[in-house]
Scaffold this active site. Structure first.
Site, mmCIF file in Angstrom:
data_model
loop_
_atom_site.group_PDB
_atom_site.id
_atom_site.type_symbol
_atom_site.label_atom_id
_atom_site.label_comp_id
_atom_site.label_asym_id
_atom_site.label_seq_id
_atom_site.Cartn_x
_atom_site.Cartn_y
_atom_site.Cartn_z
ATOM 1 N N TYR A 85 18.301 8.979 -31.900
ATOM 2 C CA TYR A 85 17.297 8.646 -30.791
ATOM 3 C C TYR A 85 16.131 9.433 -31.061
ATOM 4 O O TYR A 85 16.051 10.509 -30.565
ATOM 5 C CB TYR A 85 17.855 8.609 -29.304
ATOM 6 C CG TYR A 85 17.048 8.346 -28.285
ATOM 7 C CD1 TYR A 85 15.733 7.639 -28.605
ATOM 8 C CD2 TYR A 85 17.094 8.686 -27.080
ATOM 9 C CE1 TYR A 85 14.973 7.084 -27.631
ATOM 10 C CE2 TYR A 85 16.553 8.138 -26.142
ATOM 11 C CZ TYR A 85 15.286 7.402 -26.132
ATOM 12 O OH TYR A 85 14.401 7.297 -25.331
ATOM 13 N N LYS B 2 17.298 4.708 -33.359
ATOM 14 C CA LYS B 2 16.209 3.983 -32.331
ATOM 15 C C LYS B 2 14.887 4.805 -32.507
ATOM 16 O O LYS B 2 14.742 6.077 -31.944
ATOM 17 C CB LYS B 2 16.925 4.395 -30.855
ATOM 18 C CG LYS B 2 16.131 3.721 -29.736
ATOM 19 C CD LYS B 2 16.758 4.135 -28.419
ATOM 20 C CE LYS B 2 16.040 3.305 -27.153
ATOM 21 N NZ LYS B 2 14.718 4.159 -26.976
#
Length: 292
Positions: free
Chosen positions: A136, A164
């Site tokens: 992330y 992400k």
């Protein structure tokens, strides 16, 4: 493991006015995403879930409720990242035992960790849980920037599926997709979905998808089909909505938009402003009338 591509809502969490988890409201938000928004999956425990203001026990409870409500209807990704590696491992083990399809972890933040320390963090979570991992990356909040070659080092661990990508650096996005075409990228900025899809992302994870998934899916599919003018028209409308949401208070406004659709979305967690003002309620109603 389920297919992890497509449109994933970053799951909002309903809180009571005293800051405790509103389980009934959380279940309603999950059902709304599955039944009305028709999302491909949920990203549980991220920024949108107000995660970094919660205790370990509360994070586990949210993972439990989400899995119990969604069961195997859609894909579930558990964001377990923490500046406390022991907590990240504990959460990762718990989510894996619950049957989450994949883990995700925000880059360790606040302290200026070296890349070797960041790599150790991901490798440790993976080794301790045995689950797959999505990095992330949200540098505008964490201050952590990972370059193309460094992603290559991370990707030497076969359990890391991709990233992400919540950043506006589309040059880096393009370089990553070209260098590592077999690794997945999820766009993290809803307002920049069209250019991200044009550059080859495999999916998107967004907070506004809790209320705006139909348009997000249109942008995703039209762009994939090369119908850029049509996709841009939808992106314009989406960004008009997002502009209004951001100006009025991101998570609070999305929760009010959900309430206007009959979902018990609850309050935000302090120190965020927990309850909407009369003015914010008026704006939310106007946004709902115009866009939803």
């Amino acid at each position: 493991m389920k297919n992890l591509t497509g449109i994933f809502s970053a799951l909002l969490v309903a809180f009571n006015e005293d800051g405790s988890i509103n389980e009934q409201g959380l279940r309603q938000i999950i059902r709304h995403n599955i039944d009305k928004m028709k999302v491909d999956g949920l990203y549980v425990g991220g920024s949108t879930g107000e995660n970094f203001m919660l205790s370990t026990a509360e994070k586990k409870e949210i993972f439990r409720i989400a899995k119990d409500e969604a069961k195997d209807q859609i894909a579930l990704i558990a964001q377990v990242g923490s500046v406390n590696l022991q907590e990240a491992v504990e959460l990762g083990k718990y989510a894996t035992e619950l049957g989450y399809d994949c883990l995700s972890a925000v880059t360790p933040f606040y302290y200026k960790f070296s890349f070797a320390e960041i790599k150790h963090y991901y490798d440790t979570i993976i080794a301790e849980t045995g689950n797959n991992m999505i990095v992330y990356s949200i540098p505008f909040l964490t201050g952590v920037n990972i370059g193309v070659e460094q992603f290559g080092e991370l990707y030497k661990n076969p359990k890391i599926l991709g990233v992400k990508f919540t950043a506006g650096d589309f040059y880096l996005l393009e370089r990553l997709k070209k260098a590592y075409p077999n690794h997945l990228i999820w766009a993290g900025f809803d307002e920049m979905m069209l250019p991200a899809v044009a550059l080859g992302v495999d999916g998107a994870i967004g907070s506004t998808f809790n209320v705006n998934t139909p348009r997000a899916r249109q942008i995703f599919e039209l762009t994939k089909q090369g119908k850029l003018a049509e996709a841009l028209a939808v992106q314009h409308v989406t960004n008009d909505l997002i502009e209004g949401i951001l100006a009025n208070g991101l998570y609070l406004t999305i929760k009010e938009l959900l309430k206007l659709q009959g979902v018990e979305a609850g309050y935000c967690r302090e120190p965020m402003t927990a309850k909407a003002t009369d003015k914010q309620l008026e704006v939310a109603k106007a946004l709902y009338a115009k866009f939803l």
